[in-house]
Design a protein around this motif. Structure first.
Motif, PDB file in Angstrom:
ATOM      1  N   ASN A  95      56.002  -2.401  93.307  1.00 39.14           N
ATOM      2  CA  ASN A  95      57.271  -2.274  94.009  1.00 39.14           C
ATOM      3  C   ASN A  95      58.459  -2.211  93.053  1.00 39.14           C
ATOM      4  N   ARG A  98      58.596   1.190  91.017  1.00 38.44           N
ATOM      5  CA  ARG A  98      59.261   1.991  91.542  1.00 38.44           C
ATOM      6  C   ARG A  98      60.818   1.922  91.780  1.00 38.44           C
ATOM      7  N   TYR A 102      63.336   4.631  89.915  1.00 34.28           N
ATOM      8  CA  TYR A 102      64.394   5.399  90.886  1.00 34.28           C
ATOM      9  C   TYR A 102      65.796   4.919  90.672  1.00 34.28           C
ATOM     10  N   LEU A 147      57.494   8.734  93.243  1.00 33.79           N
ATOM     11  CA  LEU A 147      57.446   7.456  92.602  1.00 33.79           C
ATOM     12  C   LEU A 147      56.887   6.418  93.621  1.00 33.79           C
ATOM     13  N   PHE A 148      57.198   6.827  94.899  1.00 34.39           N
ATOM     14  CA  PHE A 148      56.911   5.805  95.953  1.00 34.39           C
ATOM     15  C   PHE A 148      55.484   6.340  96.644  1.00 34.39           C
ATOM     16  N   THR A 275      61.931   2.824  99.419  1.00 34.94           N
ATOM     17  CA  THR A 275      61.088   1.573  99.446  1.00 34.94           C
ATOM     18  C   THR A 275      60.319   1.070 100.815  1.00 34.94           C
TER      19      THR A 275
END
Length: 310
Positions: A95, A98, A102, A147-148, A275
């Motif tokens: 978490n 990421r 970003y 990325l997520f 997120t």
């Protein structure tokens, strides 16, 4: 570029943010109202501002500067992605990995950068700022989204492409380019409507941002040192990098000031949304976005002072 004028404008914008915080504390703006105003800004006001900025006579030198800016944006996005991946890509906390990647790469180009550019440089600045806005949308909705994603999750590249192409701001950029290339002047009534709608962009954007900041609750446990490093990258290192890249390409004047300003903006609010979509803990993302926004009051003038010294 007058550094005092820049500082005064940033202070003014933060005063508008404080009004947004006050509105939040008084309970005058409910979450749904904030969401609705955000949609109005992103899908109506900002495209009008972009189209208005392109309504000027065609100039080969202006087009050349715009193309150099586009090249510069692509170059320093690639460098930022590599640096962020090398620095944060091996964090054991997925978490946080990421969020830091970003948040360090992507600035609040549309929501804060465009209003600030418009206030400082008018349509001449917005003309070049749209290159940064386009770059943000293209990279954010391709690399940023990736990325997520779960490594085992397949990426819908066609969906990402549609997200980019159908974004009203991207459509406005294409229309604006046609208006500029053909030196087209819109009918007076249409031009006035675009002008009136565009004029609310700066104050309304800052008030909405301030309203969002009014909900922030930051505890010491959330301030991981990796977040501070990401803050340093986003607010100082990467904007300074953009100065060297753009100057090496021969970008100067308003084109240089505008693009550096867009690069120096705080972390993009999309870090929180992405997120959420990845079912991650949004607390570090909210902390990063909020601290980055608050600290930009000092870091944006600092970046510009360095640029003037160079």
């Amino acid at each position: 570029m007058d550094l005092g004028q820049l500082t005064s404008q940033i202070v003014l914008m933060f005063v508008l943010m404080l009004i947004g915080v006050l509105i939040n504390k008084l309970g005058f703006m409910h979450p749904q109202t904030s969401n609705d105003l955000t949609n109005i800004l992103l899908y109506i006001v900002s495209p009008c501002l972009i189209i208005g900025a392109f309504e000027r006579s065609y100039s080969p030198s202006r087009l050349k500067q715009l193309m150099l800016v586009v090249i510069g944006i692509v170059v320093f996005y690639i460098i930022e992605i590599i640096v962020a991946k090398f620095t944060f890509g091996r964090l054991s906390n997925i978490n946080l990995q990421r969020i830091t990647q970003y948040g360090s790469i992507y600035s609040n180009a549309g929501f804060m950068g465009i209003p600030l550019t418009s206030a400082l440089f008018g349509n001449a600045g917005v003309f070049f700022a749209v290159a940064s806005l386009a770059g943000f949308n293209v990279f954010s909705w391709t690399h940023g989204v990736s990325l997520f994603k779960n490594p085992k999750q397949t990426t819908d590249h066609w969906q990402n492409f549609r997200e980019i192409i159908m974004n009203p701001n991207i459509i406005a950029i294409f229309l604006g380019l046609l208006i500029f290339l053909f030196s087209f002047h819109m009918p007076a009534p249409v031009d006035r409507v675009i002008h009136y709608v565009s004029s609310i962009n700066t104050p309304l954007s800052m008030i909405v941002i301030g309203n969002s900041l009014g909900n922030i609750r930051i505890s010491r446990q959330l301030i991981d040192w990796h977040l501070w490093l990401a803050l340093f990258f986003r607010n100082l290192l990467f904007p300074i990098l953009s100065i060297f890249v753009l100057q090496a390409l021969g970008v100067s004047g308003v084109a240089l000031y505008t693009t550096v300003l867009m690069a120096a903006c705080p972390a993009a609010g999309l870090v929180v949304l992405f997120t959420l979509q990845a079912y991650g803990d949004t607390s570090p993302a909210v902390a990063l976005m909020s601290l980055s926004t608050i600290l930009s009051l000092a870091t944006i003038p600092l970046v510009f002072a360095l640029m003037m010294a160079l």
